[in-house]
Design a protein around this motif. Structure first.
Motif, PDB file in Angstrom:
ATOM      1  N   ILE A  93       0.883  -1.164   0.000  1.00  0.00           N
ATOM      2  CA  ILE A  93       0.000   0.000   0.000  1.00  0.00           C
ATOM      3  C   ILE A  93       0.918   1.210   0.000  1.00  0.00           C
ATOM      4  O   ILE A  93       1.842   1.301   0.813  1.00  0.00           O
ATOM      5  N   PHE A  94       0.688   2.111  -0.936  1.00  0.00           N
ATOM      6  CA  PHE A  94       1.479   3.342  -1.018  1.00  0.00           C
ATOM      7  C   PHE A  94       0.709   4.452  -0.317  1.00  0.00           C
ATOM      8  O   PHE A  94      -0.520   4.548  -0.423  1.00  0.00           O
ATOM      9  N   TRP A  95       1.452   5.271   0.398  1.00  0.00           N
ATOM     10  CA  TRP A  95       0.868   6.316   1.233  1.00  0.00           C
ATOM     11  C   TRP A  95       1.408   7.672   0.819  1.00  0.00           C
ATOM     12  O   TRP A  95       2.504   7.772   0.280  1.00  0.00           O
ATOM     13  N   ARG A  96       0.652   8.732   1.137  1.00  0.00           N
ATOM     14  CA  ARG A  96       1.148  10.096   0.949  1.00  0.00           C
ATOM     15  C   ARG A  96       0.837  10.886   2.213  1.00  0.00           C
ATOM     16  O   ARG A  96      -0.135  10.610   2.924  1.00  0.00           O
ATOM     17  N   ARG A  97       1.681  11.866   2.439  1.00  0.00           N
ATOM     18  CA  ARG A  97       1.491  12.734   3.604  1.00  0.00           C
ATOM     19  C   ARG A  97       0.266  13.619   3.379  1.00  0.00           C
ATOM     20  O   ARG A  97       0.054  14.119   2.278  1.00  0.00           O
ATOM     21  N   LEU A  98      -0.502  13.816   4.432  1.00  0.00           N
ATOM     22  CA  LEU A  98      -1.640  14.733   4.372  1.00  0.00           C
ATOM     23  C   LEU A  98      -1.127  16.164   4.455  1.00  0.00           C
ATOM     24  O   LEU A  98      -0.168  16.450   5.185  1.00  0.00           O
ATOM     25  N   PRO A  99      -1.746  17.075   3.714  1.00  0.00           N
ATOM     26  CA  PRO A  99      -1.339  18.481   3.818  1.00  0.00           C
ATOM     27  C   PRO A  99      -1.597  19.006   5.228  1.00  0.00           C
ATOM     28  O   PRO A  99      -2.469  18.522   5.932  1.00  0.00           O
ATOM     29  N   GLY A 100      -0.819  19.977   5.619  1.00  0.00           N
ATOM     30  CA  GLY A 100      -1.012  20.594   6.924  1.00  0.00           C
ATOM     31  C   GLY A 100      -0.054  20.098   7.990  1.00  0.00           C
ATOM     32  O   GLY A 100      -0.245  20.375   9.166  1.00  0.00           O
ATOM     33  N   GLY A 101       0.954  19.340   7.585  1.00  0.00           N
ATOM     34  CA  GLY A 101       1.949  18.897   8.557  1.00  0.00           C
ATOM     35  C   GLY A 101       1.456  17.753   9.411  1.00  0.00           C
ATOM     36  O   GLY A 101       0.642  16.939   8.990  1.00  0.00           O
ATOM     37  N   LEU A 102       1.907  17.675  10.623  1.00  0.00           N
ATOM     38  CA  LEU A 102       1.596  16.651  11.615  1.00  0.00           C
ATOM     39  C   LEU A 102       2.080  15.256  11.230  1.00  0.00           C
ATOM     40  O   LEU A 102       1.991  14.341  12.016  1.00  0.00           O
ATOM     41  N   GLY A 103       2.562  15.076  10.005  1.00  0.00           N
ATOM     42  CA  GLY A 103       3.135  13.792   9.619  1.00  0.00           C
ATOM     43  C   GLY A 103       2.130  12.679   9.404  1.00  0.00           C
ATOM     44  O   GLY A 103       2.504  11.515   9.335  1.00  0.00           O
TER      45      GLY A 103
END
Length: 191
Positions: A93-103
Motif C-alpha cells: 500500500i502506497f501512502w502520501r502525507r496529508l497536507p497541513g503537517g503533523l506527519g
C-alpha cells in the motif's frame, strides 16, 4: 543459475552506470525470472527475516522473507529500492502525507507483487507491506544506500498513522514476533 556474488557485482555495475534504480531493476528482474535458481542458491525460506546479503554505504541487498499474513507498518527508505519476488506474494500500500503537517498519512495506491515480479520504488515512496498468503514469501530487495541507517527515515504508527523516527531494532523485532506466531501455528497444525 543464480550466483549471489555475481548478482551483487551486477548490481554494483548497474549502480555505477546510473544512480537511479533503472539498471538495478533489470538485474533483479533477470534474477527473479528464474525463481527456482534463486531458491536453490538461497534455500527454501523457513523463517521470516531480514537477511543481509550485501551492505555498504551506497548499496544494500537483502533477502526479505515475510511470514504468512505478516504486515509491516508504513515506512519510507529515503532511497530508491527494487523489490523482486522469487516465491509467494507481497502486497504494497502506497501512502502520501496529508497536507497541513503533523506527519499523518492517507492511502494513495497499491500494487501486488507476485513471483517473478521486479518493481522499483522511488526514494520518496512511503509504503506498508503485507504477505496476504498462508505461506512464506521471499524477495530480493536492493536499496540505493545503507538500509539500516535510520538517518532521514521514518515509520508511521499503524494505529494513528502518525510519523515517528525509524527504529531498525523494532523492524527486526517484528520479524521475530511473526516467527513466534508462525511456530505456534505450525505446532497446532502438527497436533
Amino acid at each position: 543459475m543464480f550466483d549471489l556474488d555475481q548478482f551483487v557485482a551486477d548490481c554494483r555495475v548497474a549502480l555505477a552506470a546510473d544512480k537511479s534504480p533503472k539498471h538495478v531493476r533489470d538485474v533483479v528482474a533477470r534474477a527473479v525470472a528464474d525463481p527456482a535458481a534463486v531458491l536453490k542458491a538461497l534455500g527454501e525460506p523457513e523463517r521470516a527475516g531480514l537477511h543481509t546479503l550485501h551492505r555498504s554505504h551506497d548499496l544494500t541487498v537483502l533477502n526479505i522473507v515475510w511470514a504468512p499474513m505478516m504486515t509491516v507498518m508504513p515506512h519510507n527508505h529515503s532511497m530508491w529500492a527494487v523489490i523482486g519476488i522469487y516465491t509467494g506474494r507481497e502486497d504494497n500500500i502506497f501512502w502520501r502525507r496529508l497536507p497541513g503537517g503533523l506527519g499523518k498519512l492517507e492511502a494513495a495506491g497499491a500494487k501486488a507483487l507476485c513471483e517473478r515480479d521486479a518493481e522499483p520504488l522511488g526514494h520518496n515512496i512511503i509504503h506498508s507491506v503485507t504477505n496476504p498468503i498462508p505461506r512464506l514469501t521471499g524477495g530480493l530487495h536492493v536499496y540505493g544506500g545503507d538500509f539500516f541507517d535510520p538517518t532521514h527515515r521514518s515509520e508511521w504508527d499503524p494505529e494513528s498513522l502518525l510519523e515517528r523516527p525509524f527504529d531498525p531494532e523494532r523492524a527486526v523485532r517484528q520479524f521475530e514476533e511473526a516467527n513466534a506466531i508462525l511456530a505456534n501455528v505450525r505446532e497446532h497444525q502438527s497436533n
